[in-house]
Motif scaffolding. Structure first.
Motif, PDB file in Angstrom:
ATOM      1  N   THR A  26      64.704  12.261  16.527  1.00 31.38           N
ATOM      2  CA  THR A  26      66.338  13.346  15.255  1.00 31.38           C
ATOM      3  C   THR A  26      66.275  14.517  16.436  1.00 31.38           C
ATOM      4  O   THR A  26      66.643  14.788  16.097  1.00 31.38           O
ATOM      5  CB  THR A  26      65.370  13.749  13.812  1.00 31.38           C
ATOM      6  OG1 THR A  26      65.302  12.271  13.343  1.00 31.38           O
ATOM      7  CG2 THR A  26      67.045  14.051  12.864  1.00 31.38           C
ATOM      8  N   ASP A  27      64.598  15.052  16.556  1.00 31.83           N
ATOM      9  CA  ASP A  27      65.033  16.290  16.945  1.00 31.83           C
ATOM     10  C   ASP A  27      66.278  16.833  18.355  1.00 31.83           C
ATOM     11  O   ASP A  27      66.793  17.421  18.256  1.00 31.83           O
ATOM     12  CB  ASP A  27      63.934  17.318  17.222  1.00 31.83           C
ATOM     13  CG  ASP A  27      62.988  17.378  15.409  1.00 31.83           C
ATOM     14  OD1 ASP A  27      63.636  17.310  14.296  1.00 31.83           O
ATOM     15  OD2 ASP A  27      61.385  17.749  15.180  1.00 31.83           O
ATOM     16  N   LYS A  50      60.633  12.044  14.337  1.00 31.29           N
ATOM     17  CA  LYS A  50      61.246  12.713  14.320  1.00 31.29           C
ATOM     18  C   LYS A  50      61.650  13.391  15.626  1.00 31.29           C
ATOM     19  O   LYS A  50      62.167  13.784  15.726  1.00 31.29           O
ATOM     20  CB  LYS A  50      59.571  13.887  13.796  1.00 31.29           C
ATOM     21  CG  LYS A  50      60.212  15.213  13.463  1.00 31.29           C
ATOM     22  CD  LYS A  50      58.856  15.947  12.466  1.00 31.29           C
ATOM     23  CE  LYS A  50      59.294  17.753  12.830  1.00 31.29           C
ATOM     24  NZ  LYS A  50      60.212  18.737  13.253  1.00 31.29           N
ATOM     25  N   GLU A  51      60.444  13.735  16.523  1.00 26.93           N
ATOM     26  CA  GLU A  51      61.352  13.339  18.038  1.00 26.93           C
ATOM     27  C   GLU A  51      62.926  13.206  18.370  1.00 26.93           C
ATOM     28  O   GLU A  51      63.562  14.174  19.063  1.00 26.93           O
ATOM     29  CB  GLU A  51      60.368  13.642  18.694  1.00 26.93           C
ATOM     30  CG  GLU A  51      60.191  13.239  20.330  1.00 26.93           C
ATOM     31  CD  GLU A  51      60.266  15.368  19.966  1.00 26.93           C
ATOM     32  OE1 GLU A  51      60.687  15.439  21.833  1.00 26.93           O
ATOM     33  OE2 GLU A  51      59.589  15.690  19.692  1.00 26.93           O
ATOM     34  N   GLN A  55      56.496   8.154  12.853  1.00 27.13           N
ATOM     35  CA  GLN A  55      57.154   8.342  11.939  1.00 27.13           C
ATOM     36  C   GLN A  55      57.471   9.545  12.681  1.00 27.13           C
ATOM     37  O   GLN A  55      58.198  10.470  13.095  1.00 27.13           O
ATOM     38  CB  GLN A  55      56.291   8.944  10.495  1.00 27.13           C
ATOM     39  CG  GLN A  55      56.352   8.096   9.089  1.00 27.13           C
ATOM     40  CD  GLN A  55      55.682   8.135   8.863  1.00 27.13           C
ATOM     41  OE1 GLN A  55      54.631   9.178   8.681  1.00 27.13           O
ATOM     42  NE2 GLN A  55      56.284   7.650   7.419  1.00 27.13           N
ATOM     43  N   ARG A  56      56.220  10.278  13.585  1.00 24.25           N
ATOM     44  CA  ARG A  56      56.075  11.159  14.805  1.00 24.25           C
ATOM     45  C   ARG A  56      56.941  11.088  15.933  1.00 24.25           C
ATOM     46  O   ARG A  56      57.962  11.954  16.195  1.00 24.25           O
ATOM     47  CB  ARG A  56      54.830  11.695  15.425  1.00 24.25           C
ATOM     48  CG  ARG A  56      54.212  12.033  14.700  1.00 24.25           C
ATOM     49  CD  ARG A  56      52.661  12.716  15.535  1.00 24.25           C
ATOM     50  NE  ARG A  56      51.617  12.248  14.554  1.00 24.25           N
ATOM     51  CZ  ARG A  56      50.290  11.457  15.176  1.00 24.25           C
ATOM     52  NH1 ARG A  56      50.039  11.129  16.223  1.00 24.25           N
ATOM     53  NH2 ARG A  56      49.787  11.967  14.143  1.00 24.25           N
TER      54      ARG A  56
END
Length: 139
Positions: free
Chosen positions: A28-29, A25-26, A21-22
């Motif tokens: 996607t960011d 997110k990274e 998940q982390r």
């Protein structure tokens, strides 16, 4: 399987899920940042590229420990990780084109091409467009 084994696998599953998940997110960011800060996006994409092999190894190893059920999930998981590597390489190519680093962009395109396993995959068209942009920029 003993209760202790089940507990250890549950903990491992939660750890892998949190790490993934982390990572997502990274990634996607980084993709969102590409349009307004391509240099920072490139650094983040490179970080994601450095992390992906270990994350994939952890997940696939976990699935192998899960017996028959895990074995049934392996192919889908491998495809998902291939797709993620494709996203990273295509994202790097796009950012490198924005930065005018055409040689490195071509290398990222070349690394992404073998990951496109379906001739109708939209990433194939994106990579083609990037190569046209590079060709036009070089004159």
């Amino acid at each position: 399987m003993s209760t202790e084994d089940e507990g250890s696998l549950t903990l491992l599953a939660k750890t892998i899920q949190t790490q993934n998940q982390r990572f997502q997110k990274e990634l996607t960011d980084a993709m969102l940042e590409a349009g307004f800060n391509p240099a920072a996006a490139l650094a983040r994409l490179n970080q994601c590229g450095d992390q992906i092999q270990q994350l994939e190894k952890n997940e696939l190893g976990f699935l192998q420990r899960m017996g028959d059920w895990g074995a049934q999930q392996l192919s889908q998981a491998q495809g998902s990780w291939r797709e993620t590597r494709l996203q990273i390489q295509a994202g790097k190519a796009q950012v490198l084109v924005l930065l005018g680093r055409y040689g490195e962009a071509q290398q990222a395109i070349n690394a992404a091409r073998p990951l496109v396993t379906d001739p109708n995959h939209p990433a194939g068209a994106v990579l083609d467009e990037l190569e046209i942009t590079i060709f036009q920029a070089k004159g």
